[in-house]
Design a protein around this motif. Structure first.
Motif, PDB file in Angstrom:
ATOM      1  N   ALA A 269       0.826  -1.195   0.000  1.00 12.51           N
ATOM      2  CA  ALA A 269       0.000   0.000   0.000  1.00 12.51           C
ATOM      3  C   ALA A 269       0.866   1.253   0.000  1.00 12.51           C
ATOM      4  N   SER A 270       0.456   2.245  -0.789  1.00 11.52           N
ATOM      5  CA  SER A 270       1.103   3.560  -0.858  1.00 11.52           C
ATOM      6  C   SER A 270       2.433   3.544  -1.608  1.00 11.52           C
ATOM      7  N   TYR A 271       2.718   2.493  -2.390  1.00  6.81           N
ATOM      8  CA  TYR A 271       4.013   2.486  -3.081  1.00  6.81           C
ATOM      9  C   TYR A 271       4.045   3.515  -4.207  1.00  6.81           C
ATOM     10  N   LEU A 272       2.909   3.768  -4.867  1.00  8.57           N
ATOM     11  CA  LEU A 272       2.866   4.787  -5.925  1.00  8.57           C
ATOM     12  C   LEU A 272       3.026   6.197  -5.358  1.00  8.57           C
ATOM     13  N   PRO A 273       2.291   6.579  -4.293  1.00 16.19           N
ATOM     14  CA  PRO A 273       2.545   7.896  -3.692  1.00 16.19           C
ATOM     15  C   PRO A 273       3.970   8.066  -3.200  1.00 16.19           C
ATOM     16  N   ILE A 275       6.729   6.671  -4.533  1.00 14.26           N
ATOM     17  CA  ILE A 275       7.575   6.915  -5.699  1.00 14.26           C
ATOM     18  C   ILE A 275       7.430   8.360  -6.165  1.00 14.26           C
ATOM     19  N   LYS A 276       6.207   8.865  -6.178  1.00 13.31           N
ATOM     20  CA  LYS A 276       5.980  10.266  -6.559  1.00 13.31           C
ATOM     21  C   LYS A 276       6.680  11.217  -5.596  1.00 13.31           C
ATOM     22  N   HIS A 277       6.621  10.908  -4.306  1.00 14.51           N
ATOM     23  CA  HIS A 277       7.280  11.733  -3.299  1.00 14.51           C
ATOM     24  C   HIS A 277       8.793  11.731  -3.489  1.00 14.51           C
ATOM     25  N   ILE A 278       9.369  10.561  -3.794  1.00 16.84           N
ATOM     26  CA  ILE A 278      10.821  10.471  -4.004  1.00 16.84           C
ATOM     27  C   ILE A 278      11.240  11.290  -5.216  1.00 16.84           C
ATOM     28  N   ARG A 279      10.466  11.221  -6.294  1.00 17.89           N
ATOM     29  CA  ARG A 279      10.786  12.016  -7.480  1.00 17.89           C
ATOM     30  C   ARG A 279      10.768  13.513  -7.156  1.00 17.89           C
ATOM     31  N   THR A 280       9.738  13.935  -6.421  1.00 15.89           N
ATOM     32  CA  THR A 280       9.629  15.346  -6.052  1.00 15.89           C
ATOM     33  C   THR A 280      10.785  15.772  -5.166  1.00 15.89           C
ATOM     34  N   LEU A 281      11.146  14.921  -4.228  1.00 14.14           N
ATOM     35  CA  LEU A 281      12.237  15.218  -3.311  1.00 14.14           C
ATOM     36  C   LEU A 281      13.559  15.360  -4.057  1.00 14.14           C
ATOM     37  N   LEU A 282      13.842  14.443  -4.976  1.00 13.77           N
ATOM     38  CA  LEU A 282      15.087  14.503  -5.739  1.00 13.77           C
ATOM     39  C   LEU A 282      15.111  15.705  -6.677  1.00 13.77           C
ATOM     40  N   ASN A 283      13.978  16.024  -7.282  1.00 13.33           N
ATOM     41  CA  ASN A 283      13.909  17.184  -8.167  1.00 13.33           C
ATOM     42  C   ASN A 283      14.153  18.478  -7.395  1.00 13.33           C
ATOM     43  N   ALA A 284      13.592  18.562  -6.178  1.00 13.58           N
ATOM     44  CA  ALA A 284      13.801  19.754  -5.359  1.00 13.58           C
ATOM     45  C   ALA A 284      15.249  19.895  -4.912  1.00 13.58           C
ATOM     46  N   SER A 285      15.948  18.779  -4.842  1.00 10.41           N
ATOM     47  CA  SER A 285      17.366  18.801  -4.452  1.00 10.41           C
ATOM     48  C   SER A 285      18.293  18.864  -5.656  1.00 10.41           C
ATOM     49  N   HIS A 286      17.725  19.108  -6.837  1.00 11.52           N
ATOM     50  CA  HIS A 286      18.493  19.215  -8.093  1.00 11.52           C
ATOM     51  C   HIS A 286      19.230  17.920  -8.415  1.00 11.52           C
ATOM     52  N   LYS A 287      18.569  16.784  -8.113  1.00  9.61           N
ATOM     53  CA  LYS A 287      19.118  15.479  -8.459  1.00  9.61           C
ATOM     54  C   LYS A 287      18.340  14.908  -9.647  1.00  9.61           C
ATOM     55  N   LYS A 288      19.007  14.107 -10.439  1.00 13.79           N
ATOM     56  CA  LYS A 288      18.357  13.443 -11.567  1.00 13.79           C
ATOM     57  C   LYS A 288      17.890  12.071 -11.139  1.00 13.79           C
ATOM     58  N   SER A 289      16.690  11.665 -11.580  1.00 14.36           N
ATOM     59  CA  SER A 289      16.161  10.359 -11.189  1.00 14.36           C
ATOM     60  C   SER A 289      15.587   9.639 -12.402  1.00 14.36           C
ATOM     61  N   TYR A 290      15.760   8.317 -12.395  1.00 17.55           N
ATOM     62  CA  TYR A 290      15.163   7.427 -13.385  1.00 17.55           C
ATOM     63  C   TYR A 290      14.404   6.342 -12.626  1.00 17.55           C
ATOM     64  N   THR A 291      13.201   6.011 -13.082  1.00 19.88           N
ATOM     65  CA  THR A 291      12.403   4.967 -12.445  1.00 19.88           C
ATOM     66  C   THR A 291      12.549   3.684 -13.239  1.00 19.88           C
ATOM     67  N   ILE A 292      12.929   2.602 -12.554  1.00 21.09           N
ATOM     68  CA  ILE A 292      13.259   1.343 -13.211  1.00 21.09           C
ATOM     69  C   ILE A 292      12.521   0.198 -12.522  1.00 21.09           C
ATOM     70  N   SER A 293      11.912  -0.671 -13.317  1.00 19.67           N
ATOM     71  CA  SER A 293      11.287  -1.887 -12.796  1.00 19.67           C
ATOM     72  C   SER A 293      12.075  -3.072 -13.331  1.00 19.67           C
ATOM     73  N   VAL A 294      12.795  -3.761 -12.457  1.00 19.53           N
ATOM     74  CA  VAL A 294      13.681  -4.843 -12.895  1.00 19.53           C
ATOM     75  C   VAL A 294      13.355  -6.178 -12.240  1.00 19.53           C
ATOM     76  N   GLY A 295      12.324  -6.242 -11.405  1.00 15.79           N
ATOM     77  CA  GLY A 295      12.027  -7.497 -10.714  1.00 15.79           C
ATOM     78  C   GLY A 295      13.070  -7.786  -9.651  1.00 15.79           C
ATOM     79  N   LYS A 296      13.499  -9.042  -9.546  1.00 12.71           N
ATOM     80  CA  LYS A 296      14.521  -9.400  -8.579  1.00 12.71           C
ATOM     81  C   LYS A 296      15.858  -8.783  -8.974  1.00 12.71           C
TER      82      LYS A 296
END
Length: 478
Positions: A269-273, A275-296
């Motif tokens: 529960a809440s994994y999508l919110p 991920i959105k929060h992490i993206r916002t946090l990194l953007n506010a800190s001038h960090k670049k982020s990529y979202t990756i789904s790789v399984g194990k």
């Protein structure tokens, strides 16, 4: 001369030829009768749940270490349910043994799932889930004798009774069935939060669950009793070492400018919110982020993203703490990222793995606004001291940049960067960490030489199959 395969390039042959090392759980193999086997895997209860709720298509999910018992369990259940009901066996999930593979269950149109082995109770599913943990035996007298001197405990166990004696015992029975949140009979009676001022008693062998318990309750004394070896020890004696390892990984995350957000769950529960929060946090800190789904996770997969300097794993609590010594980049948790990006770090040993608790404390929405509002007083070119290397470093800036830097960039891109390439010529790069990483590499791929070479004349090629071509008219030139 043969070239050894590496994590960066491989022929693909090892995917077919490789063998997987599995520590098989042979507990059921030691049982003397089928009646004991049925009792261990709760065959009667499972069949009754399927019949009472009239589930027509049921998926049986096994971790790798219990897959060898799947055929026997399938047959024992099939004899006890109606002929109009179908059973399907699912192997381990793409993420972790504790996770329910609801996606695979939906592929076979299942309307219920039976999950065998340990499980993460923080997940929410759209299907009813029946949990079968396996009823292992415990020598109650030996267990009580080893914990009797302790004054207060929290017993993390299921269906096990302990003589209370003169101790104050807190106990919550773990549910063996979870219904979807929108189900009229849904109830999530999970164990309540453990008081930090208590002694915790853990019944079980070494597991990720015990490691997570030590991390999230670092101020408590945790005593472990192993039913297998009938021994007990102060497990919290290694808590400081675990915390120091996580602190070192967090410091590496503090030095990183390019992050990869690894999606390690689809059920919590809440994994999508988050991920959105992490993206916002990194953007506010001038960090670049990529979202990756790789399984194990494995080193070979993550080695394909060499421009990423640190990974943030969004997974259930059972699979969040990854020992990244075999990986090329550090892997941290969302909570460690929160601490790493603070201007003044202060870590008292508190640790949060639950998504909803993390969002409740850090995801209120005003933190990002405050971080962006202080950009005018912040010197973007100021060096940052690294506790990992013991040196100062200049952090890269991504996302929104100051007006002074923006005046030098292309009008079409507010985040363009101007730098010299290998030919010592000025070039414009968009706000892309991958493009900057490629620009810094010595080898950037084959030179296409577009428009510089005239096309050659078409010639008849070889014919036949790869092991023996024939009829070649090619002119072989030395």
């Amino acid at each position: 001369m043969s070239v050894e395969n590496t994590a960066f390039s491989a022929s693909g042959e090892e995917v077919i030829a490789r063998s997987i090392d599995i520590e098989v759980d042979d507990t059921a193999d030691k049982l003397k009768s089928l009646a004991e086997f049925d009792a261990f895997y709760e065959i009667e209860r499972t069949a009754r749940e399927i019949e009472e709720d009239n589930f027509k298509r049921v998926a049986l999910q096994f971790p790798d270490e219990l897959l060898h018992d799947s055929v026997q369990i399938f047959r024992r259940l099939k004899r006890r349910i109606g002929l109009d009901k179908e059973l399907y066996v699912l192997a381990d999930t793409s993420y972790g043994s504790c996770c329910v593979d609801e996606v695979a269950a939906q592929h076979i149109d299942a309307n219920a799932l039976v999950h065998y082995g340990h499980a993460c109770m923080s997940q929410t599913y759209r299907l009813p889930v029946i949990y079968v943990f396996g009823k292992k035996t415990v020598d109650v007298e030996d267990c009580v004798n080893r914990i009797a001197p302790k004054r207060s405990f929290y017993a993390m166990m299921s269906h096990t009774h302990i003589k209370q004696g003169d101790c104050q015992l807190a106990y919550a029975e773990i549910p063996d069935k979870l219904l979807p949140p929108d189900h009229p009979e849904s109830s999530r009676t999970l164990p309540e939060e453990v008081d930090q001022d208590c002694t915790i008693f853990y019944v079980g062998d070494e597991s990720l669950g015990l490691t997570n318990l030590l991390m999230t309750h670092s101020s408590c004394d945790v005593y472990q009793y192993s039913p297998t070896s009938q021994t007990s020890c102060l497990a919290s004696g290694r808590t400081n070492k675990l915390l120091m390892r996580r602190y070192a990984a967090m410091q590496k995350g503090r030095d990183a400018d390019v992050f990869g957000i690894l999606v390690g769950t689809l059920g919590v529960a809440s994994y999508l919110p988050l991920i959105k929060h992490i993206r916002t946090l990194l953007n506010a800190s001038h960090k670049k982020s990529y979202t990756i789904s790789v399984g194990k996770l494995n080193p070979s997969k993550l080695a394909n993203f060499m421009e990423i300097e640190c990974f943030v794993l969004v997974a259930c609590p059972e699979n969040s703490l990854i020992d990244a010594k075999d990986f090329y980049r550090p892997i941290i948790t969302p909570y460690e990222l929160e601490v790493a990006l603070q201007a003044e770090q202060s870590w008292t040993g508190k640790y949060i793995l639950d998504f909803e608790k993390l969002l409740a404390e850090y995801g209120q929405g005003d933190k990002t606004e405050i971080a962006e509002g202080n950009d005018e007083d912040k010197d973007e070119d100021a060096p940052v001291f690294s506790l990992v290397t013991g040196k100062y470093r200049h952090a890269k800036q991504f996302g929104p940049i100051s007006s002074e830097t923006n005046s030098m960039a292309s009008p079409s891109s507010s985040a363009a960067l101007i730098q010299r390439n290998q030919d010592n010529a000025l070039s414009l790069l968009s706000d892309s960490a991958a493009a900057q990483f490629l620009q810094s590499r010595t080898y950037q791929g084959l030179d296409p030489r577009l428009g510089q070479d005239a096309p050659s004349a078409l010639e008849q090629g070889r014919s036949g199959i790869a092991r023996g071509y024939g009829g070649s008219t090619l002119d072989h030139k030395s």
